[in-house]
Design a protein around this motif. Sequence first.
Motif, PDB file in Angstrom:
ATOM      1  N   ASP A 208       0.855  -1.178   0.000  1.00  0.00           N
ATOM      2  CA  ASP A 208       0.000   0.000   0.000  1.00  0.00           C
ATOM      3  C   ASP A 208       0.899   1.239   0.000  1.00  0.00           C
ATOM      4  OD1 ASP A 208      -1.843   1.961   0.442  1.00  0.00           O
ATOM      5  OD2 ASP A 208      -2.624   1.127   2.335  1.00  0.00           O
ATOM      6  N   ASN A 209       1.168   1.777  -1.200  1.00  0.00           N
ATOM      7  CA  ASN A 209       2.151   2.871  -1.270  1.00  0.00           C
ATOM      8  C   ASN A 209       1.646   4.188  -0.663  1.00  0.00           C
ATOM      9  OD1 ASN A 209       0.397   3.691  -3.217  1.00  0.00           O
ATOM     10  ND2 ASN A 209       1.717   3.086  -4.938  1.00  0.00           N
ATOM     11  N   ARG A 210       0.367   4.235  -0.312  1.00  0.00           N
ATOM     12  CA  ARG A 210      -0.152   5.437   0.334  1.00  0.00           C
ATOM     13  C   ARG A 210       0.391   5.596   1.755  1.00  0.00           C
ATOM     14  NH1 ARG A 210      -6.330   3.958  -0.589  1.00  0.00           N
ATOM     15  NH2 ARG A 210      -5.427   2.172   0.484  1.00  0.00           N
ATOM     16  N   VAL A 211       0.935   4.487   2.341  1.00  0.00           N
ATOM     17  CA  VAL A 211       1.444   4.589   3.715  1.00  0.00           C
ATOM     18  C   VAL A 211       2.980   4.548   3.768  1.00  0.00           C
ATOM     19  CG1 VAL A 211      -0.662   3.632   4.726  1.00  0.00           C
ATOM     20  CG2 VAL A 211       1.238   2.096   4.148  1.00  0.00           C
ATOM     21  N   PHE A 212       3.625   4.577   2.596  1.00  0.00           N
ATOM     22  CA  PHE A 212       5.094   4.485   2.571  1.00  0.00           C
ATOM     23  C   PHE A 212       5.776   5.579   3.385  1.00  0.00           C
ATOM     24  CE2 PHE A 212       5.989   1.898  -1.587  1.00  0.00           C
ATOM     25  CZ  PHE A 212       5.270   0.846  -1.047  1.00  0.00           C
ATOM     26  N   HIS A 213       5.095   6.732   3.499  1.00  0.00           N
ATOM     27  CA  HIS A 213       5.753   7.848   4.191  1.00  0.00           C
ATOM     28  C   HIS A 213       5.989   7.599   5.679  1.00  0.00           C
ATOM     29  CE1 HIS A 213       1.383   8.521   4.442  1.00  0.00           C
ATOM     30  NE2 HIS A 213       1.647   9.057   5.623  1.00  0.00           N
ATOM     31  N   PHE A 214       5.420   6.504   6.245  1.00  0.00           N
ATOM     32  CA  PHE A 214       5.683   6.197   7.655  1.00  0.00           C
ATOM     33  C   PHE A 214       7.006   5.466   7.863  1.00  0.00           C
ATOM     34  CE2 PHE A 214       1.025   6.594   7.755  1.00  0.00           C
ATOM     35  CZ  PHE A 214       0.876   7.436   8.860  1.00  0.00           C
ATOM     36  N   ALA A 215       7.631   5.024   6.769  1.00  0.00           N
ATOM     37  CA  ALA A 215       8.790   4.140   6.905  1.00  0.00           C
ATOM     38  C   ALA A 215      10.084   4.883   7.205  1.00  0.00           C
ATOM     39  CB  ALA A 215       8.959   3.327   5.630  1.00  0.00           C
ATOM     40  N   ASP A 216      10.964   4.238   8.001  1.00  0.00           N
ATOM     41  CA  ASP A 216      12.324   4.731   8.197  1.00  0.00           C
ATOM     42  C   ASP A 216      13.231   4.140   7.133  1.00  0.00           C
ATOM     43  OD1 ASP A 216      11.946   6.157  10.733  1.00  0.00           O
ATOM     44  OD2 ASP A 216      11.529   4.142  11.529  1.00  0.00           O
ATOM     45  N   ARG A 217      12.815   2.991   6.605  1.00  0.00           N
ATOM     46  CA  ARG A 217      13.634   2.247   5.663  1.00  0.00           C
ATOM     47  C   ARG A 217      12.670   1.424   4.827  1.00  0.00           C
ATOM     48  NH1 ARG A 217      19.030  -0.343   6.546  1.00  0.00           N
ATOM     49  NH2 ARG A 217      19.112   0.871   8.443  1.00  0.00           N
ATOM     50  N   ILE A 218      12.871   1.391   3.541  1.00  0.00           N
ATOM     51  CA  ILE A 218      11.999   0.582   2.691  1.00  0.00           C
ATOM     52  C   ILE A 218      12.841  -0.414   1.920  1.00  0.00           C
ATOM     53  CG2 ILE A 218      10.306   0.563   0.819  1.00  0.00           C
ATOM     54  CD1 ILE A 218       9.454   3.339   1.597  1.00  0.00           C
ATOM     55  N   THR A 219      12.549  -1.695   2.139  1.00  0.00           N
ATOM     56  CA  THR A 219      13.258  -2.738   1.409  1.00  0.00           C
ATOM     57  C   THR A 219      12.337  -3.261   0.316  1.00  0.00           C
ATOM     58  OG1 THR A 219      14.555  -3.330   3.333  1.00  0.00           O
ATOM     59  CG2 THR A 219      14.369  -4.990   1.607  1.00  0.00           C
ATOM     60  N   HIS A 220      12.841  -3.214  -0.905  1.00  0.00           N
ATOM     61  CA  HIS A 220      12.027  -3.635  -2.045  1.00  0.00           C
ATOM     62  C   HIS A 220      12.349  -5.067  -2.413  1.00  0.00           C
ATOM     63  CE1 HIS A 220      10.336   0.360  -3.068  1.00  0.00           C
ATOM     64  NE2 HIS A 220      11.421   0.766  -2.420  1.00  0.00           N
ATOM     65  N   MET A 221      11.319  -5.812  -2.664  1.00  0.00           N
ATOM     66  CA  MET A 221      11.493  -7.221  -2.964  1.00  0.00           C
ATOM     67  C   MET A 221      10.778  -7.521  -4.270  1.00  0.00           C
ATOM     68  SD  MET A 221      10.629 -10.214  -0.316  1.00  0.00           S
ATOM     69  CE  MET A 221      10.775 -11.909  -0.769  1.00  0.00           C
ATOM     70  N   GLU A 222      11.350  -8.412  -5.036  1.00  0.00           N
ATOM     71  CA  GLU A 222      10.712  -8.789  -6.291  1.00  0.00           C
ATOM     72  C   GLU A 222      11.086 -10.214  -6.620  1.00  0.00           C
ATOM     73  OE1 GLU A 222      10.637  -6.423 -10.386  1.00  0.00           O
ATOM     74  OE2 GLU A 222      10.513  -5.169  -8.570  1.00  0.00           O
ATOM     75  N   ASP A 223      10.112 -11.024  -6.853  1.00  0.00           N
ATOM     76  CA  ASP A 223      10.342 -12.388  -7.302  1.00  0.00           C
ATOM     77  C   ASP A 223      11.388 -13.138  -6.472  1.00  0.00           C
ATOM     78  OD1 ASP A 223       9.800 -14.544  -8.857  1.00  0.00           O
ATOM     79  OD2 ASP A 223      11.111 -13.930 -10.532  1.00  0.00           O
ATOM     80  N   GLY A 224      11.276 -13.017  -5.135  1.00  0.00           N
ATOM     81  CA  GLY A 224      12.113 -13.816  -4.252  1.00  0.00           C
ATOM     82  C   GLY A 224      13.490 -13.264  -3.966  1.00  0.00           C
ATOM     83  N   ILE A 225      13.789 -12.058  -4.458  1.00  0.00           N
ATOM     84  CA  ILE A 225      15.066 -11.445  -4.065  1.00  0.00           C
ATOM     85  C   ILE A 225      14.854  -9.980  -3.674  1.00  0.00           C
ATOM     86  CG2 ILE A 225      16.730 -12.931  -5.320  1.00  0.00           C
ATOM     87  CD1 ILE A 225      16.622 -10.875  -7.556  1.00  0.00           C
ATOM     88  N   ILE A 226      15.776  -9.471  -2.839  1.00  0.00           N
ATOM     89  CA  ILE A 226      15.714  -8.063  -2.440  1.00  0.00           C
ATOM     90  C   ILE A 226      16.400  -7.262  -3.550  1.00  0.00           C
ATOM     91  CG2 ILE A 226      16.424  -6.381  -0.679  1.00  0.00           C
ATOM     92  CD1 ILE A 226      14.497  -8.504   0.409  1.00  0.00           C
ATOM     93  N   THR A 227      15.691  -6.298  -4.101  1.00  0.00           N
ATOM     94  CA  THR A 227      16.281  -5.518  -5.190  1.00  0.00           C
ATOM     95  C   THR A 227      17.086  -4.339  -4.655  1.00  0.00           C
ATOM     96  OG1 THR A 227      14.204  -4.346  -5.430  1.00  0.00           O
ATOM     97  CG2 THR A 227      14.596  -6.201  -6.937  1.00  0.00           C
TER      98      THR A 227
END
Lengths: 238, 375
Positions: A208-227
């Motif tokens: 839910d990208n509408r709540v991304f602004h609460f994060a201190d750190r955002i880890t993105h994941m795609e198809d089983g790996i961290i991008t």
Amino acid sequence: MTSPDSTAVSCHGIRKSFGTGDTKIDVLRGIQFEAHRGEMTFLVGPSGCGKTTLISVIAGLLDPSEGKVSIFGQQLAKMTSRDQILFRRKNLGFVFQQYNLLPALTAAENAAVPLLAAGVNRSTAVKRSKEILDRLGMASRADNYPRTLSGGQQQRVALARALVHEPRLIICDEPTAALDHKSGESVMELLATSAVHPDRAVVVVTHDNRVFHFADRITHMEDGIITHTEQNPKLQAA
Amino acid sequence: MISLGLQILRYDRAKYIAMVMAIALASFLIQNQASILVAFLGMSGSQIKDVREANLWIMEPDTECFDQAKPLRDTALQTVRGIPGIDWAVPLIKVDTNARTDDGKLRTVTLLGVDGTNRIGEPRMCIGSASPIYLKGNAIVDPGGWELLFPGTSYTPGRSIRIHDQWLTITGISNASPPFTGLPVLHVSDRTAKELIRGETRTTTFIVGRTSQDPDDLSKYISRATNWRAYSREGFQTQSYTFYEGQGVPMIFYITIAIGLTVGAAFTAQTFIMFIKENARGITMLKVLGVTHGQLAVMLAAQALMVMLLGLSLGTGIAAFVTESITSIPFLRGLYIPWQVVALCSAFMALISAVTAAIGFRHVTQLQPVTVFRS
Ligand SMILES: Nc1ncnc2c1ncn2[C@@H]1O[C@H](COP(=O)(O)OP(=O)(O)O)[C@@H](O)[C@H]1O
Ligand SMILES: [Mg+2]
């Protein structure tokens, strides 16, 4: 910058596959992941990329096929199953998309379960859970049964349950996915203000990208790996 | 955790009530049927028990129980009196015969002829005195017998019955224990009895006596030394009891008890498993939150115990109430629930709930915590 001893969760080379032969699927394909005390870490990515699988592994509810997970320096995989349960009871709090409240228990009783499990007597446990519910604006609903509460209210009870025993790691899986935008926003707000604590790490799975602004750190994941990982997106946004 | 478990149980009111009812029904059936069976078989010793003065019974070898007795040769009495260790011995006449009441009903009755000189075997009385029976033509009858002979009437002196063209006047109501046969029990004097069964060559059915030695030892000695059967008072009661038991009398009761047990157990276990399955998500959640299998076992045990205690109490209450109500049936008067029956039933119910809790626990251990992340 984060100092090394601030690491709450660290995952190295996590692989997880389901099934065998032709039907085998590799869900996690070599994950490196960290979450730190005093921070709210978001784990984001498209549906089906393996987020839930990863946090299940972190929580010790699912064994990885390969790799090493440590939480506050301890490896759950090396513990007996009883010690795992006791570790989880003491150190972990959970919030789910489905609130997973017990219908037979009132809001206060539901939130008191982690204390009851740890052997705290009922009246003390319920008193403590009422204090938390009060902080989450649910004082007037403490004696209500889940079926009489709205989704947002139920999620706040679940949040109280995740906080009541003051765990050092809170894991949330899509906590706002079942809520409308307004309730979702207020649950995230409460999570950011009540759960984040210098000694505690909070991991939130969401898409839910509408709540991304609460994060201190955002880890993105795609198809089983961290991008990639973004640090302090709040500061960057500011 | 116990109160939490009970709270979860109570929340599913329909299943909770259904399980309590199943245990209650099973408990009721078991206690009711078992106590009737015990009382019923126990009645086979009623008339033996009623001869309070005697501790020794001697009879023909063909006689296997009180109700099916073959008379002894009349010389037997002298022989028995000569056996060393016998303090005294008197004849007791027992014969089943047809009687016609003064209002024309035909009934089979059990006639007991009490020795007129010693009055051994004379019953305790409910109404009136036993003395008039030593006068010719008088008899006393047990309360159940009165009801069978003169249904719906309360005792009035002067009613009579006819046996073999001779009239007997009922002069009182005895307190004789209800007989296994359900027949009216008429006490008369031995002289009256002999006249009523005129024409029979043998009249003495039993010889009852007393010894100050061990009656079991002496009766074994008599059985060996003569060709009669001899028993102590308790020995003959047991013999009569086992005789009917061997005749298959208990079968119908055993079947009902078995049905009660099976249905109670199957229904309770089935409902409990459904209860566990419907609460699976909540229970899995408890596991995720760090509730151990030990704690869950305690929870399930508390739930099963609660169901058992409520069901057992309810079932025992109903059984007691029903027992109380049916003792007004003459045939079943004196019916009660022996504590052994309650104990046995409780043990059965404890077993059912233990097995139920165990099956439930097996389901609980198989719940995978990781599933709580899936919707
Ligand atoms: N127990 C399982 N058996 C087989 N496949 C599974 C199992 N659990 C998850 N998966 C598969 O793993 C993939 C990732 O699932 P999940 O971790 O739930 O993704 P996300 O939470 O990112 O939506 C999906 O394709 C899903 O079907
Ligand atoms: Mg998911």
